[in-house]
Motif scaffolding. Sequence first.
Motif: not given
Length: 303
Positions: A271-282
């Motif tokens: 999630a972080y490696a793809c630019g999402f704010a958190s796992q829940s965001h992903l």
Amino acid sequence: MSIQSKNENGSFGSFAEYWADGDWAPHVKMLHTGKRNTHALALLEQPAGAFPDPAMPEFHIQLVQRGNANLRMSFEGAEVRTQLNAGALFMAPANTKVDYEVDGPQKFVSLAINKALADRFRDQADIDLPKDFGQLHAQKFHDPIVEALMLRMLDQALLEHPTSDLFLDQATNTILTTLLCRSEIIPVIEEAPIVLSDDDLAKVSEMIEEQLDESFSVADLARLTSLSDWHFGRAFKNSTGLSPHQYVMRRRIARAKEMLGSSKMSIAQIAYACGFASQSHLNDVFKKKVGTTPRIYRMERRN
């Protein structure tokens, strides 16, 4: 706080209806509608928060009376950020949904002018007036004539004098003429759809790919070109079929899918490696776009 527009289901056909009966109503301190439905004038006190305006067949001019908030205004894939102060004017295009967000209270006068009236003025003119108001839509501006007329219109509407409607009609016409003439001075939106050059599109795409795990704005991307933030948003969408935000999100999902199938990283790390704010965001975005969760997608790929 956040206000939700009801226009998507056809509840409101004009700003006058929206201000009177929509979620804006508690913040409207005065509302006047022209007898010929060419304009509507409102005095509003806006608290901090997000305020979407639905697409209406009217140009929407706002004059700040009081406040010093930071404004974020986005529409058609473009985003404008500026600080508001007394006397500042900004204008939204007709038939366009606009999202506003301010970080402090504001008091302002809003004037909605029917697009049909603007079209009549343009058709009657002896000069080739633009079909839009150019960069007046893309930035705040100051105009002493428009400011004085809008404040006088407010005074007349509050007086409710028998001559008020006549004055308001004529003032609306003068404001419209002033803005049409002003848009001749400021560079206007091109008649043909603007697109990014191949080189600019390549530079923007490369930056997105290289910084997909980071946070960046439309302004950051626009700086790679010679376009303003607003024109860049339109040009990008005309070139790719997607707004910058939609394109970036599509690329992040594509990278997440690739990493879920080939990497041993945890879903949170992906999630972080793809630019999402958190796992829940992903999780939320992935399920909406792909139809399943990252965990299930990974299991299916490995099986």
